[in-house]
Design a protein around this motif. Structure first.
Motif, mmCIF file in Angstrom:
data_model
loop_
_atom_site.group_PDB
_atom_site.id
_atom_site.type_symbol
_atom_site.label_atom_id
_atom_site.label_comp_id
_atom_site.label_asym_id
_atom_site.label_seq_id
_atom_site.Cartn_x
_atom_site.Cartn_y
_atom_site.Cartn_z
ATOM 1 N N TRP A 73 -5.652 -3.395 -6.388
ATOM 2 C CA TRP A 73 -5.711 -2.086 -5.746
ATOM 3 C C TRP A 73 -4.736 -1.113 -6.394
ATOM 4 N N GLN A 122 -6.198 0.103 -9.656
ATOM 5 C CA GLN A 122 -7.262 1.078 -9.425
ATOM 6 C C GLN A 122 -6.703 2.444 -9.053
ATOM 7 N N ARG A 123 -5.722 2.463 -8.165
ATOM 8 C CA ARG A 123 -5.112 3.738 -7.749
ATOM 9 C C ARG A 123 -4.466 4.449 -8.941
ATOM 10 N N ASP A 129 0.825 -1.207 0.000
ATOM 11 C CA ASP A 129 0.000 0.000 0.000
ATOM 12 C C ASP A 129 0.857 1.254 0.000
ATOM 13 N N ASP A 134 -5.139 -9.173 -4.795
ATOM 14 C CA ASP A 134 -5.713 -7.977 -4.197
ATOM 15 C C ASP A 134 -4.765 -6.782 -4.319
ATOM 16 N N ALA A 135 -3.482 -6.973 -4.029
ATOM 17 C CA ALA A 135 -2.508 -5.877 -4.101
ATOM 18 C C ALA A 135 -2.386 -5.364 -5.536
#
Length: 169
Positions: A142, A145-146, A98, A138-139
């Motif tokens: 994400w 998307q970012r 993240d 998932d990573a």
């Protein structure tokens, strides 16, 4: 084009599409590679990609420190290939995906030269059966998307054909 995210499946043509888009730019070209040759087959893949690029290209290797490499590549045009391998490298190195993703988005937003980033779309299949594979999926999702929110343009490539998901405003 200021910033472009290119998504697609394995062998979809996304790398060729990204390379062609960046090679249409004038001046020096920087290729930021995230792959690491842990075996002979991967070394062969890397060599094939290197041979496919011409003398205009300068290569930076950034298997982990991608935001710093993007920040350093501030001339000509930049191609990053690939974010999916970068996420895998981060997970294996036990880095915070993240925080790294946020740092990459900031570096892309601050980039003063055209930049294209290539990533696999890994969320179109079944739910993986183990925790590590789900964490990776998932990573990667994400991060995609970012970056899609950060960049000016998003293209999905399937069978070598581009589908424009987000165009420059």
């Amino acid at each position: 084009m200021n910033s472009l995210l290119i998504l697609g499946g394995a062998r979809s043509g996304k790398s060729s599409y990204g390379q062609a888009r960046i090679e249409s730019m004038a001046g020096d070209l920087t290729y930021i590679a995230t792959a690491q040759a842990f075996d002979a087959e991967m070394a062969e893949r890397i060599a094939h990609h290197q041979a496919d690029r011409g003398p205009r290209w300068h290569t930076l290797e950034a298997p982990l420190d991608l935001p710093e490499a993007v920040a350093a590549a501030q001339h000509g045009a930049v191609l990053v290939d690939c974010l999916t391998l970068w996420v895998s490298n981060l997970i294996l190195a036990e880095r915070d995906c993240d925080a790294a993703g946020e740092a990459l988005c900031a570096a892309v937003a601050d980039c003063r030269v055209p930049i294209a980033l290539i990533a696999n779309e890994v969320g179109l299949g079944i739910v993986p059966d183990n925790a590590l594979a789900r964490r990776f999926r998932d990573a990667a999702g994400w991060l995609n998307q970012r970056l899609a929110k950060t960049v000016d343009e998003v293209v999905f490539v399937a069978a070598g054909l581009p589908l424009f998901l987000k165009s420059e405003a």
